[in-house]
Each structure stands twice: as structure tokens, then as C-alpha cells.
Design an enzyme around this catalytic site. Structure first.
Site, short mmCIF file in Angstrom:
data_model
loop_
_atom_site.label_atom_id
_atom_site.label_comp_id
_atom_site.label_asym_id
_atom_site.label_seq_id
_atom_site.Cartn_x
_atom_site.Cartn_y
_atom_site.Cartn_z
N GLY A 11 0.83 -1.20 0.00
CA GLY A 11 0.00 0.00 0.00
C GLY A 11 0.86 1.24 0.00
O GLY A 11 1.78 1.37 0.81
N GLY A 12 0.54 2.16 -0.92
CA GLY A 12 1.35 3.37 -1.08
C GLY A 12 0.70 4.61 -0.49
O GLY A 12 1.12 5.73 -0.79
N GLY A 16 0.63 3.23 4.88
CA GLY A 16 1.71 2.41 4.36
C GLY A 16 3.03 3.14 4.40
O GLY A 16 4.07 2.58 4.79
N PHE A 87 -10.37 -2.27 -1.57
CA PHE A 87 -9.55 -2.66 -2.72
C PHE A 87 -8.64 -3.86 -2.43
O PHE A 87 -7.91 -4.30 -3.32
CB PHE A 87 -8.69 -1.47 -3.18
CG PHE A 87 -9.48 -0.21 -3.35
CD1 PHE A 87 -10.57 -0.16 -4.21
CD2 PHE A 87 -9.16 0.94 -2.63
CE1 PHE A 87 -11.30 1.01 -4.36
CE2 PHE A 87 -9.88 2.11 -2.78
CZ PHE A 87 -10.97 2.15 -3.65
N LYS A 109 -8.19 -0.72 8.59
CA LYS A 109 -9.29 -0.52 9.54
C LYS A 109 -10.62 -0.63 8.82
O LYS A 109 -11.30 0.36 8.58
CB LYS A 109 -9.19 0.87 10.20
CG LYS A 109 -8.14 0.97 11.30
CD LYS A 109 -6.76 1.25 10.77
CE LYS A 109 -5.80 1.52 11.94
NZ LYS A 109 -4.42 1.69 11.48
N LYS A 194 -14.46 2.20 15.16
CA LYS A 194 -14.16 3.60 15.53
C LYS A 194 -14.29 4.53 14.33
O LYS A 194 -14.60 5.72 14.50
CB LYS A 194 -12.78 3.71 16.17
CG LYS A 194 -11.63 3.10 15.38
CD LYS A 194 -10.80 4.11 14.66
CE LYS A 194 -9.63 3.48 13.94
NZ LYS A 194 -8.69 4.40 13.36
N SER A 257 -8.36 13.03 11.02
CA SER A 257 -9.28 11.90 10.80
C SER A 257 -10.08 12.09 9.52
O SER A 257 -10.94 12.97 9.43
CB SER A 257 -10.23 11.76 11.99
OG SER A 257 -11.24 10.82 11.71
N ASN A 259 -12.29 10.04 8.38
CA ASN A 259 -13.67 9.63 8.61
C ASN A 259 -14.48 10.75 9.25
O ASN A 259 -15.62 10.98 8.88
CB ASN A 259 -13.71 8.36 9.46
CG ASN A 259 -13.24 7.14 8.69
OD1 ASN A 259 -13.96 6.59 7.89
ND2 ASN A 259 -11.98 6.75 8.91
N VAL A 282 -9.97 7.50 0.80
CA VAL A 282 -10.98 6.53 1.19
C VAL A 282 -11.33 6.71 2.66
O VAL A 282 -10.46 6.72 3.53
CB VAL A 282 -10.46 5.09 0.96
CG1 VAL A 282 -11.47 4.07 1.48
CG2 VAL A 282 -10.19 4.86 -0.52
#
Length: 333
Positions: A11-12, A16, A87, A109, A194, A257, A259, A282
Site C-alpha cells: 500500500g502506497g 503504508g 480494494f 481498519k 471507531k 481523521s 472519517n 478513502v
């Protein structure tokens, strides 16, 4: 496990990149899989990731970079996955190299949409990886603060304590404190949940609710998290520990955050699609919300998770956030 482990990071993105930073600072040569050829070329030439945490400088000779997932799997003993859960399976479908005898740690997560499972369970069920070879990296730890070398805490969970200790040894530093846990299922579900509660906190902020309500929301969220995790995997755990409550608080309140940011945009009137397009990142909690809601519905425990239900109604049923939260406030104490 041998003392000289070969690590591969998959993962880039920002997390990651942060994990690669932690490993290389401890002298490890790290395999690093990312899909983008242009990002790999940039790192080789300039020594930093052009897209995420670009202030982090790498010694290129410590990196084995490749856009071939099989090359990095074959060259590594411990595989750390930091690919967004939505993904992950698409990337794993590219595998021809064997995962047998590999130790796999999830830094993801979220829920794998194709299976509806958290990542550790997905590797166990679909790829026959024994649980003693599966681990979880969880916070409270934002990638952005790792880049800034601000004091951060990592929990490394694995059923095999020796594997957890070994990985913890390779990640810790002056600004990274590590602890180990044997609650691989609970910590991974907590890391997934969370993000949903952070979306709820963001929606509340976007709607104009203040700090007083946010504190009540977070207080209810940790109790809801405990009910959820106890239902899916009951064992003795301290829900107030950093891997659970600490990670919830930092994700619910931090300016880093994604999210919470996503939820804030929804609260301000953005559609899900427009919020995702503008963020260009994402928000794992979006996918986790549906999976968590459906699981509680299947277990007939939906009434025990009013915050998850509220977020689900807003994100997936296009309900008015203001009206949904007005009803939610009556269910909180």
C-alpha cells in the site's frame, strides 16, 4: 521467527508510508508494493512519496520497490497490508505467490466487502492462514503524526505473543511506543468500528452540535463498541485501553481523521459521492457502516447499536442527517 526478518509493506498511501518510515528507521530493508509506477519512480529519484506524507525522506537503498505484488510477497517473511479494505481483495486476486508460511499483519481498519469479514478473518477463511500467523496493527496512531515524529502509540495484536513482540521491536522508536495484545479479533473490530463513530462525530459537527453533545456521543460510542465486540467475540478485555477507547477518541476528534472529515461534509449537506470526490481519499467507515449494520441485523441486535444504525440510515438510505440525529439524541444517555 528468525531475528532478521524481511518485511513487506503493501500500500502506497499515508499509513503504508508511515509504516515504511518506522521500519526503515530501525535499519530494516523493506519491500514496498504500490500500484503506481510513477510514484515508485519518484521515490527512487527524489526519496519521498509524492502523494502521501511527502515530508518523509527515505534512504532509497533501504527500499525494495515494486508494482508487482508477487515480487514483494516472495521477498518477505512478514507481510503488512495497508491497502484500503475496499480494494484489498482486488489486489490479492493478482497473487500467484504462496502465502503459506508467511506472517500477515493487517494495518487496515475496515471490512472486506467481498466477504463481509474483517481482514484477519478474511485471510483465515479465504486464504487458509492460521490465526497464529495473523496479526493486527492498531493505534491510537495517525500517519500524519508519525511523519511529524510526535509521540504515538501502537498496539500489535497476535495470538502468538512471540510474533507480536518481534514485530513490535521493529516498529518502536523514541516517538513510537508499542504494546502487544492477544485480542486480534477485538482490536480489529474496534479499529473498524471507531471509523463509523468518527463519521457520526463528523456529522454531528457538520450539523452544528457542540462539544457537550460530542462528549455524550463518544461516551455512548465506547459502550456500543463493547456491546458489539462482546457479541461477535467475547473474551476478557479492557475496553478503556488505548487500542479501543484511545483509538476511538483520536479518530473521533482529530483534525487528521478522514472519517470525521467525511462525516462533517455529510452533515453540511454533501452527498456521499460528492464528499468522496472532494476528499480524494478513502473513508473506511463508509464501507464498515454497511457491514456492521448488516451483521447486527443478522444477529438481531440492531437495537443495541443506535449510532451505527443512524449512520447507516444517512449513508445508505439517504435519510436527512438532521432528522436522524434528532431521533438519535433521544436514545443517548
Amino acid at each position: 521467527m528468525q531475528d532478521k526478518l524481511r518485511f513487506g509493506v503493501f500500500g502506497g498511501g499515508s499509513w503504508g508510508t508511515a509504516i515504511v518510515k518506522m521500519l526503515t528507521e530501525n535499519g530494516d530493508r523493506v519491500g514496498w508494493y504500490m500500484r503506481s509506477d510513477s510514484a515508485i519512480r519518484h521515490i527512487i529519484k527524489e526519496g519521498h512519496n509524492p502523494n502521501y506524507l511527502s515530508s518523509v525522506e527515505f534512504e532509497v537503498e533501504q527500499l525494495h520497490l515494486s508494482h508487482d505484488i508477487n515480487e514483494i510477497v516472495e521477498a518477505s517473511d512478514v507481510l503488512i497490508f495497508a491497502i484500503p479494505s475496499a480494494f484489498l481483495e482486488g489486489e490479492l486476486q493478482k497473487l500467484t505467490a504462496s502465502l503459506k508460511h508467511k506472517v500477515i499483519f493487517s494495518a487496515i481498519k475496515g471490512i472486506v466487502p467481498e466477504s463481509g469479514l474483517i481482514v484477519g478473518e478474511h485471510f483465515h477463511e479465504k486464504y487458509n492462514i492460521p490465526f497464529e500467523n495473523i496479526g493486527v496493527l492498531t493505534g491510537p496512531c495517525h500517519a500524519e503524526e508519525v511523519a511529524l515524529e510526535r509521540l504515538s502509540y501502537l498496539t500489535i495484536a497476535c495470538a502468538d505473543a512471540e510474533k507480536a513482540k518481534m514485530v513490535a521491536q521493529h516498529l518502536k522508536s523514541e516517538y513510537i511506543r508499542t504494546k502487544i495484545s492477544d485480542d486480534i479479533i477485538g482490536t480489529e473490530y474496534a479499529a473498524m468500528l471507531k471509523n463509523i463513530y468518527a463519521i457520526a462525530a463528523g456529522i454531528a459537527h457538520g450539523l452544528g452540535y457542540g462539544d457537550n453533545f460530542q462528549s455524550v456521543l463518544m461516551s455512548n460510542a465506547i459502550r456500543e463498541m463493547k456491546r458489539f465486540i462482546d457479541k461477535v467475540y467475547k473474551m476478557k478485555r479492557n475496553i478503556n485501553a488505548s487500542a479501543y477507547l484511545g483509538d476511538l477518541l483520536v479518530t473521533g476528534y482529530s483534525v487528521f481523521s478522514r472519517n470525521r472529515m467525511f462525516g462533517n461534509m455529510i452533515g453540511k449537506g454533501y452527498t456521499v459521492k460528492s464528499a468522496m470526490m472532494e476528499m480524494n481519499m478513502v473513508a473506511e467507515g463508509y464501507y464498515a457502516t454497511k457491514s456492521a449494520h448488516l451483521l447486527m441485523e443478522k444477529l438481531e441486535k440492531k437495537s443495541k447499536t443506535p449510532i451505527i444504525n443512524a449512520v447507516y440510515q444517512i449513508l445508505y438510505k439517504n435519510k436527512d442527517p438532521k432528522k436522524v440525529f434528532e431521533k438519535l439524541t433521544e436514545k443517548l444517555d
